[in-house]
Motif scaffolding. Structure first.
Motif, PDB file in Angstrom:
ATOM      1  N   UNK A  50       0.836  -1.211   0.000  1.00  0.00           N
ATOM      2  CA  UNK A  50       0.000   0.000   0.000  1.00  0.00           C
ATOM      3  C   UNK A  50       0.871   1.261   0.000  1.00  0.00           C
ATOM      4  N   UNK A  51       1.919   1.212   0.828  1.00  0.00           N
ATOM      5  CA  UNK A  51       2.811   2.375   0.900  1.00  0.00           C
ATOM      6  C   UNK A  51       3.510   2.609  -0.432  1.00  0.00           C
ATOM      7  N   UNK A  52       3.999   1.559  -1.070  1.00  0.00           N
ATOM      8  CA  UNK A  52       4.695   1.696  -2.346  1.00  0.00           C
ATOM      9  C   UNK A  52       3.735   2.204  -3.419  1.00  0.00           C
ATOM     10  N   UNK A 102       0.400  -6.199  -5.653  1.00  0.00           N
ATOM     11  CA  UNK A 102       0.866  -4.871  -6.064  1.00  0.00           C
ATOM     12  C   UNK A 102       0.090  -4.389  -7.294  1.00  0.00           C
ATOM     13  N   UNK A 103      -0.132  -5.261  -8.229  1.00  0.00           N
ATOM     14  CA  UNK A 103      -0.870  -4.894  -9.434  1.00  0.00           C
ATOM     15  C   UNK A 103      -2.301  -4.484  -9.085  1.00  0.00           C
ATOM     16  N   UNK A 104      -2.937  -5.225  -8.126  1.00  0.00           N
ATOM     17  CA  UNK A 104      -4.284  -4.860  -7.686  1.00  0.00           C
ATOM     18  C   UNK A 104      -4.299  -3.491  -7.016  1.00  0.00           C
ATOM     19  N   UNK A 105      -3.281  -3.203  -6.202  1.00  0.00           N
ATOM     20  CA  UNK A 105      -3.227  -1.908  -5.510  1.00  0.00           C
ATOM     21  C   UNK A 105      -3.068  -0.762  -6.508  1.00  0.00           C
ATOM     22  N   UNK A 106      -2.239  -0.956  -7.524  1.00  0.00           N
ATOM     23  CA  UNK A 106      -2.050   0.074  -8.534  1.00  0.00           C
ATOM     24  C   UNK A 106      -3.320   0.270  -9.360  1.00  0.00           C
ATOM     25  N   UNK A 107      -4.016  -0.804  -9.643  1.00  0.00           N
ATOM     26  CA  UNK A 107      -5.271  -0.703 -10.406  1.00  0.00           C
ATOM     27  C   UNK A 107      -6.307   0.070  -9.624  1.00  0.00           C
ATOM     28  N   UNK A 108      -6.372  -0.174  -8.301  1.00  0.00           N
ATOM     29  CA  UNK A 108      -7.325   0.557  -7.466  1.00  0.00           C
ATOM     30  C   UNK A 108      -7.052   2.056  -7.486  1.00  0.00           C
ATOM     31  N   UNK A 110      -5.968   3.583 -10.089  1.00  0.00           N
ATOM     32  CA  UNK A 110      -6.063   3.985 -11.509  1.00  0.00           C
ATOM     33  C   UNK A 110      -4.718   4.408 -12.040  1.00  0.00           C
ATOM     34  N   UNK A 111      -3.688   3.672 -11.639  1.00  0.00           N
ATOM     35  CA  UNK A 111      -2.325   4.003 -12.062  1.00  0.00           C
ATOM     36  C   UNK A 111      -1.871   2.960 -13.067  1.00  0.00           C
ATOM     37  N   UNK A 112      -1.695   3.341 -14.350  1.00  0.00           N
ATOM     38  CA  UNK A 112      -1.246   2.360 -15.341  1.00  0.00           C
ATOM     39  C   UNK A 112       0.204   1.972 -15.089  1.00  0.00           C
ATOM     40  N   UNK A 113       0.511   0.693 -15.328  1.00  0.00           N
ATOM     41  CA  UNK A 113       1.871   0.198 -15.119  1.00  0.00           C
ATOM     42  C   UNK A 113       2.210  -0.758 -16.237  1.00  0.00           C
ATOM     43  N   UNK A 114       3.366  -0.542 -16.847  1.00  0.00           N
ATOM     44  CA  UNK A 114       3.789  -1.430 -17.922  1.00  0.00           C
ATOM     45  C   UNK A 114       4.169  -2.796 -17.369  1.00  0.00           C
ATOM     46  N   UNK A 115       4.790  -2.793 -16.199  1.00  0.00           N
ATOM     47  CA  UNK A 115       5.210  -4.059 -15.591  1.00  0.00           C
ATOM     48  C   UNK A 115       5.428  -3.842 -14.104  1.00  0.00           C
ATOM     49  N   UNK A 116       5.289  -4.903 -13.345  1.00  0.00           N
ATOM     50  CA  UNK A 116       5.577  -4.857 -11.902  1.00  0.00           C
ATOM     51  C   UNK A 116       6.497  -6.007 -11.561  1.00  0.00           C
ATOM     52  N   UNK A 117       7.304  -5.796 -10.566  1.00  0.00           N
ATOM     53  CA  UNK A 117       8.203  -6.829 -10.063  1.00  0.00           C
ATOM     54  C   UNK A 117       8.160  -6.781  -8.540  1.00  0.00           C
ATOM     55  N   UNK A 118       8.338  -7.965  -7.908  1.00  0.00           N
ATOM     56  CA  UNK A 118       8.347  -8.035  -6.447  1.00  0.00           C
ATOM     57  C   UNK A 118       9.201  -9.223  -6.017  1.00  0.00           C
ATOM     58  N   UNK A 119       9.852  -9.067  -4.906  1.00  0.00           N
ATOM     59  CA  UNK A 119      10.679 -10.141  -4.337  1.00  0.00           C
ATOM     60  C   UNK A 119      10.845  -9.879  -2.861  1.00  0.00           C
ATOM     61  N   UNK A 120      11.209 -10.902  -2.144  1.00  0.00           N
ATOM     62  CA  UNK A 120      11.471 -10.793  -0.711  1.00  0.00           C
ATOM     63  C   UNK A 120      12.928 -11.120  -0.465  1.00  0.00           C
TER      64      UNK A 120
END
Length: 453
Positions: A50-52, A102-108, A110-120
């Motif tokens: 959410x913060x990101x 992350x993709x769901x949060x960006x969609x909520x 209304x922020x378009x994103x070409x690609x997302x990446x995540x890792x721990x």
């Protein structure tokens, strides 16, 4: 496959309940683990995502000259953001579950994103230098990246609580414990049902109406207790009926013997002599048959006490009686075996076998041998023997083989049946078999331990 499956009620119920519980617990474990992992993701990585997403939305709306200040202002409190030419997340480090969140949060937003990446994991040392100390061991770094319309990547490294490493093991241990508790309770209930049924089965197998009623102690659930009490009542009724039958047969025997004896006295003065002798013989046959019927009917309920005697000596004494009468009977020297038997009944059974052997085999030979679980008294003759298919039928009452056993020999067809009933009353069995090269072997098996039933 069936031969490997349990055949007892307890075994089948235990197997069925065990398999059903195992499948249910495995499914329950998988569902709970999945939900706990989702909850952990929402509680641990959710705030970071959410913060990101918020920083990415602010950055997309900010003027280019203010982006650097915006990134610097948000890079605090366990988070560090930057703009880079790549995501900084290797392909084999990607976490698809976090990327989906992350993709769901960006969609909520209304922020378009070409690609997302995540890792721990990764980058913890930088946080240590920024804060002047290494991050706590119970914290982890979530690396997030989103590619904007200008093909630049906004990257973020945010400290979050580390996922519980013992979650799977704790859930597995709890599931196993619950499985063992439920399985143990099911097995206890199964045994509580099976044990009275086993006692009931053993009592039914032992009951032959030859002694006092067998009493099974009622136990288990109420339904089983009622069944056991009904079985005990049935045993008592059966024994009472058998006692009544014995008393009735005794009275019938007494009532029939008296007129037969009176009739014989009257016939002895009858003329002509040949008809008188024939009538006396017939009356003798009738009296003998009556006596055999009464003995057969009462042999299973004989009241003679069991006594410890040498069965070899008993067989030898009976053989000597036949020898003194000039009958072709011999006794083979045998070891001495002391068993609990009813001597008079056992003598009667042995005499019946000797009479058959001498009458239809011409001679008899007797020996006593030890076998597995008991002793066998064997009576062997050298006669024509009996066909294999007739060996079982000749033990039935009134059954005679027309080729060799008929009224002229004086047989009633009850001798072997009486012998068998007496032997079974001792917990043994009477076995007939062909002798080599010819003849018949009649073997009385007596167990070392006699169970009255």
């Amino acid at each position: 496959m069936k031969r490997f499956l349990p055949h007892s009620l307890a075994g089948q119920m235990a197997l069925l309940v065990g398999l059903a519980l195992l499948i249910a617990q495995i499914a329950n474990f998988a569902l709970i683990l999945n939900e706990r992992q989702k909850l952990s993701l929402a509680q641990n990585e959710g705030p970071a995502i959410t913060r990101f997403a918020g920083v990415a939305a602010d950055l997309a709306q900010a003027a280019p000259e203010f982006r650097a200040d915006l990134i610097a202002d948000n890079s605090h409190r366990g988070a560090r953001f930057a703009l880079a030419a790549d995501s900084g997340v290797a392909a084999n480090d990607r976490d698809t579950a976090i990327e989906a969140k992350l993709n769901d949060a960006l969609t909520d937003l209304a922020l378009p994103a070409s690609a997302v990446r995540a890792a721990i994991g990764g980058g913890t040392a930088d946080f240590g230098r920024d804060r002047g100390r290494n991050p706590p061991s119970d914290m982890q770094v979530v690396r997030l990246a989103v590619q904007g319309a200008d093909h630049q990547w906004l990257t973020g490294r945010i400290l979050t609580p580390r996922r519980d490493p013992w979650l799977t093991m704790r859930l597995g241990a709890a599931t196993l414990l619950l499985y063992l508790i439920v399985l143990g309770a099911s097995l206890w209930l199964t045994l509580r049902i099976a044990r009275p049924l086993r006692d009931l089965t053993r009592a039914a197998e032992r009951f032959q109406g030859r002694a006092d009623p067998i009493v099974v102690e009622p136990s288990g659930p109420d339904d089983l207790r009622l069944a056991i009490e009904a079985f005990n009542a049935m045993n008592r009724r059966v024994v009472m009926l058998i006692d009544e039958k014995d008393h009735m047969l005794g009275a019938i025997g007494h009532d029939l013997r008296t007129p037969l004896a009176s009739l014989r006295i009257r016939i002895e003065s009858m003329e002509p002599e040949d008809e008188r002798d024939a009538a006396i013989v017939k009356i003798g046959e009738m009296a003998a048959m009556l006596e055999d019927i009464l003995v057969l009917a009462r042999s299973g309920r004989a009241r003679e006490e069991l006594r410890r005697i040498d069965v070899s000596a008993l067989a030898e004494a009976v053989t000597e009686d036949y020898v003194e009468l000039g009958r072709p009977v011999t006794f083979e020297p045998s070891e001495r075996y002391v068993l609990e038997v009813q001597p008079n009944l056992l003598r009667r059974a042995l005499r019946n076998l000797l009479d058959n052997a001498v009458s239809y085999g011409g001679s008899a030979r007797v020996d006593v041998v030890a076998v597995d679980g008991g002793v066998e008294i064997r009576v062997m003759d050298a006669g024509p023997g009996i066909a294999v298919e007739d060996l079982e039928r000749v033990l039935q009452p009134f059954h005679r083989l027309e080729s060799s056993r008929n009224r002229d020999t004086g047989g009633t067809g009850l001798g072997l049946a009486i012998a068998q009933s007496i032997v079974e009353n001792h917990g043994g069995r009477l076995r007939l078999s062909q002798a080599e090269p010819m003849g018949l072997v009649a073997a009385i098996f007596l167990p070392f331990v006699v169970e009255n039933a």
